[in-house]
Motif scaffolding. Structure first.
Motif, PDB file in Angstrom:
ATOM      1  N   ASP A  27       0.843  -1.260   0.101  1.00  0.00           N
ATOM      2  CA  ASP A  27      -0.148  -0.119   0.113  1.00  0.00           C
ATOM      3  C   ASP A  27       0.796   1.332   0.041  1.00  0.00           C
ATOM      4  OD1 ASP A  27      -2.889  -0.928   0.390  1.00  0.00           O
ATOM      5  OD2 ASP A  27      -1.693  -2.201   1.830  1.00  0.00           O
ATOM      6  N   GLU A  28       2.082   1.158   0.585  1.00  0.00           N
ATOM      7  CA  GLU A  28       3.083   2.303   0.636  1.00  0.00           C
ATOM      8  C   GLU A  28       4.552   1.588   0.520  1.00  0.00           C
ATOM      9  OE1 GLU A  28       3.889   6.380   2.796  1.00  0.00           O
ATOM     10  OE2 GLU A  28       2.280   5.176   3.535  1.00  0.00           O
ATOM     11  N   VAL A  29       5.221   2.477  -0.177  1.00  0.00           N
ATOM     12  CA  VAL A  29       6.593   2.024  -0.036  1.00  0.00           C
ATOM     13  C   VAL A  29       7.628   3.359  -0.083  1.00  0.00           C
ATOM     14  CG1 VAL A  29       8.879   1.006  -1.156  1.00  0.00           C
ATOM     15  CG2 VAL A  29       6.636  -0.186  -1.452  1.00  0.00           C
ATOM     16  N   TRP A  30       8.326   3.543   0.833  1.00  0.00           N
ATOM     17  CA  TRP A  30       9.029   5.109   1.130  1.00  0.00           C
ATOM     18  C   TRP A  30      10.516   4.397   1.018  1.00  0.00           C
ATOM     19  CZ3 TRP A  30       5.898   2.630   4.616  1.00  0.00           C
ATOM     20  CH2 TRP A  30       6.429   2.396   5.913  1.00  0.00           C
ATOM     21  N   GLY A  31      11.410   5.254   0.214  1.00  0.00           N
ATOM     22  CA  GLY A  31      12.734   5.009   0.236  1.00  0.00           C
ATOM     23  C   GLY A  31      13.093   3.585   0.117  1.00  0.00           C
ATOM     24  N   GLY A  32      14.248   3.114   0.337  1.00  0.00           N
ATOM     25  CA  GLY A  32      14.717   1.861   0.381  1.00  0.00           C
ATOM     26  C   GLY A  32      14.219   1.012  -0.601  1.00  0.00           C
ATOM     27  N   ASN A  33      14.550  -0.309  -0.539  1.00  0.00           N
ATOM     28  CA  ASN A  33      13.982  -1.475  -1.257  1.00  0.00           C
ATOM     29  C   ASN A  33      13.500  -2.639  -0.260  1.00  0.00           C
ATOM     30  OD1 ASN A  33      14.462  -0.681  -4.333  1.00  0.00           O
ATOM     31  ND2 ASN A  33      16.255  -0.441  -3.277  1.00  0.00           N
ATOM     32  N   THR A  34      12.796  -2.295   0.832  1.00  0.00           N
ATOM     33  CA  THR A  34      12.504  -3.579   1.608  1.00  0.00           C
ATOM     34  C   THR A  34      11.583  -4.457   1.163  1.00  0.00           C
ATOM     35  OG1 THR A  34      12.579  -1.863   3.435  1.00  0.00           O
ATOM     36  CG2 THR A  34      11.091  -3.706   3.975  1.00  0.00           C
ATOM     37  N   THR A  35      11.809  -5.852   1.427  1.00  0.00           N
ATOM     38  CA  THR A  35      11.069  -6.820   1.029  1.00  0.00           C
ATOM     39  C   THR A  35      10.530  -7.764   2.203  1.00  0.00           C
ATOM     40  OG1 THR A  35      12.335  -7.040  -1.047  1.00  0.00           O
ATOM     41  CG2 THR A  35      11.171  -8.993  -0.264  1.00  0.00           C
ATOM     42  N   ILE A  36       9.242  -7.917   2.199  1.00  0.00           N
ATOM     43  CA  ILE A  36       8.815  -9.017   3.299  1.00  0.00           C
ATOM     44  C   ILE A  36       8.965 -10.397   2.741  1.00  0.00           C
ATOM     45  CG2 ILE A  36       6.562  -9.549   4.419  1.00  0.00           C
ATOM     46  CD1 ILE A  36       5.226  -6.905   3.869  1.00  0.00           C
ATOM     47  N   VAL A  37       9.696 -11.133   3.384  1.00  0.00           N
ATOM     48  CA  VAL A  37      10.266 -12.445   3.288  1.00  0.00           C
ATOM     49  C   VAL A  37       9.189 -13.446   3.422  1.00  0.00           C
ATOM     50  CG1 VAL A  37      11.880 -13.904   3.470  1.00  0.00           C
ATOM     51  CG2 VAL A  37      12.628 -11.763   3.156  1.00  0.00           C
ATOM     52  N   ASP A  38       8.742 -13.324   4.972  1.00  0.00           N
ATOM     53  CA  ASP A  38       7.610 -14.227   5.564  1.00  0.00           C
ATOM     54  C   ASP A  38       6.968 -13.669   6.605  1.00  0.00           C
ATOM     55  OD1 ASP A  38       6.842 -17.196   5.658  1.00  0.00           O
ATOM     56  OD2 ASP A  38       7.651 -16.833   7.484  1.00  0.00           O
ATOM     57  N   VAL A  39       5.730 -14.137   6.780  1.00  0.00           N
ATOM     58  CA  VAL A  39       4.679 -13.733   7.743  1.00  0.00           C
ATOM     59  C   VAL A  39       4.254 -14.822   8.225  1.00  0.00           C
ATOM     60  CG1 VAL A  39       2.860 -12.214   8.580  1.00  0.00           C
ATOM     61  CG2 VAL A  39       4.527 -11.380   6.828  1.00  0.00           C
ATOM     62  N   SER A  40       4.332 -15.197   9.751  1.00  0.00           N
ATOM     63  CA  SER A  40       3.421 -16.193  10.563  1.00  0.00           C
ATOM     64  C   SER A  40       2.719 -15.724  11.513  1.00  0.00           C
ATOM     65  CB  SER A  40       4.667 -17.207  11.022  1.00  0.00           C
ATOM     66  OG  SER A  40       3.953 -18.068  11.838  1.00  0.00           O
ATOM     67  N   VAL A  41       1.490 -16.283  11.467  1.00  0.00           N
ATOM     68  CA  VAL A  41       0.502 -15.681  12.592  1.00  0.00           C
ATOM     69  C   VAL A  41      -0.205 -17.068  13.060  1.00  0.00           C
ATOM     70  CG1 VAL A  41      -1.679 -14.359  12.991  1.00  0.00           C
ATOM     71  CG2 VAL A  41      -0.132 -13.564  11.359  1.00  0.00           C
ATOM     72  N   ASN A  42      -0.114 -17.279  14.323  1.00  0.00           N
ATOM     73  CA  ASN A  42      -0.632 -18.177  15.122  1.00  0.00           C
ATOM     74  C   ASN A  42      -0.244 -19.674  14.490  1.00  0.00           C
ATOM     75  OD1 ASN A  42      -2.010 -19.013  17.376  1.00  0.00           O
ATOM     76  ND2 ASN A  42      -3.913 -19.557  16.223  1.00  0.00           N
ATOM     77  N   GLY A  43       1.162 -19.895  14.023  1.00  0.00           N
ATOM     78  CA  GLY A  43       1.365 -21.064  13.293  1.00  0.00           C
ATOM     79  C   GLY A  43       0.670 -21.295  12.142  1.00  0.00           C
ATOM     80  N   VAL A  63      11.986  -9.886   7.382  1.00  0.00           N
ATOM     81  CA  VAL A  63      12.021  -8.926   6.249  1.00  0.00           C
ATOM     82  C   VAL A  63      13.506  -8.783   5.755  1.00  0.00           C
ATOM     83  CG1 VAL A  63       9.755  -7.623   6.910  1.00  0.00           C
ATOM     84  CG2 VAL A  63      12.033  -6.969   8.254  1.00  0.00           C
ATOM     85  N   SER A  64      13.879  -7.948   4.691  1.00  0.00           N
ATOM     86  CA  SER A  64      15.088  -7.616   4.177  1.00  0.00           C
ATOM     87  C   SER A  64      15.192  -6.401   3.462  1.00  0.00           C
ATOM     88  CB  SER A  64      15.438  -8.847   3.356  1.00  0.00           C
ATOM     89  OG  SER A  64      16.979  -8.925   2.924  1.00  0.00           O
ATOM     90  N   ASP A  65      16.613  -5.929   3.734  1.00  0.00           N
ATOM     91  CA  ASP A  65      16.592  -4.664   2.652  1.00  0.00           C
ATOM     92  C   ASP A  65      18.301  -4.343   2.581  1.00  0.00           C
ATOM     93  OD1 ASP A  65      17.098  -1.430   2.534  1.00  0.00           O
ATOM     94  OD2 ASP A  65      15.073  -1.792   2.204  1.00  0.00           O
TER      95      ASP A  65
END
Length: 258
Positions: A27-43, A63-65
């Motif tokens: 929805d929004e990216v500002w500066g940098g080149n951040t990447t969401i690698v993985d998201v885990s919720v409640n297994g 996350v990575s940048d």
């Protein structure tokens, strides 16, 4: 019941963006080149909530940048407008650890208090919103990275009788299915629901489904079976998109002459 702005749960750039759909699209990216690698919720499991106790949900964000990462987080929310959610989780803790020079993994702890929920209408699909910040004043925000089911907790009972019973005679198996009501904060009958009657023969470890029984207008269950061997009878409710599954504790019946 309290209903406050989501900004109280999550501030910063994530709270400045709005739901635009599109799954994990930023929805929004500002500066940098951040990447969401993985998201885990409640297994990866559904979240079941009762009527009184606050539920703790654990998970993580990786996350990575190229500039290195500062931190990342997620929050759960329900509704159609990120600015005005119907309900949301509160962040209870966050601990981040470097994986390497560019990547971090943040362990997240969040809570949902049933007393804060506006009603039963928020049971079902919730969104997982994620934001992350690099060390070079850049970052990313995704308000609907993924979804998770938040369900009303359910309870299920069983009673098989008579005990003991002669082989070939009739066993009557009764029970009741109820679920959490987030408006009256008690448990109410869950009507017209398919529930599996299951049997585990003594000396074995596996339950097998014998038949499906529907709850009546009071949430009650009743059916009959023929006694054939010693064993345990239970009801099993597989759950729905709004209500968690439930298993009754097996009720042992001694079958004489078996």
């Amino acid at each position: 019941m309290r209903k406050t702005a989501i900004g109280a749960a999550l501030s910063g750039a994530l709270a400045l963006t709005a739901l635009t759909g599109g799954g994990a699209q930023a929805d929004e990216v500002w500066g940098g080149n951040t990447t969401i690698v993985d998201v885990s919720v409640n297994g990866g499991k559904d979240i079941a909530i009762g009527t009184q106790n606050t539920v703790t949900i654990k998970g993580s964000v990786t996350v990575s940048d190229p500039d290195g990462m500062d931190f990342a987080r997620w929050v759960l929310w329900h509704g159609t407008d990120f600015f005005e959610p119907d309900a949301y989780s509160l962040q209870a803790g966050r601990t981040c650890a470097d994986i390497d020079a560019t990547t971090i993994k943040c362990a997240i702890t969040a809570t949902i208090d049933p007393q804060d929920l506006p009603g039963n209408s928020v049971a079902g699909k919730w969104y997982v919103a994620v934001d992350a910040y690099d060390k070079g004043n850049g970052g990313i925000a995704v308000n609907a990275y993924s979804t998770v089911l938040v369900k009303r907790y359910s309870r299920l009972s069983v009673n098989a009788s008579p005990e003991p019973v002669a082989k070939g005679k009739t066993i009557t198996v009764t029970g009741k299915l109820t679920r959490a009501n987030w408006e009256s904060f008690d448990y109410r009958a869950y009507t017209n629901q398919p529930v599996k009657l299951q049997f585990r023969k003594a000396g074995t470890s596996t339950y097998n489904t014998v038949k499906t029984v529907y709850t009546n207008s009071y949430g009650n269950l009743k059916t009959t079976v023929t006694a054939s061997a010693d064993g345990y009878w239970r009801y099993y409710f597989p759950g729905t998109t709004t209500t968690a599954s439930a298993k009754a504790t097996g009720d042992f019946v001694d079958v004489t002459g078996s």
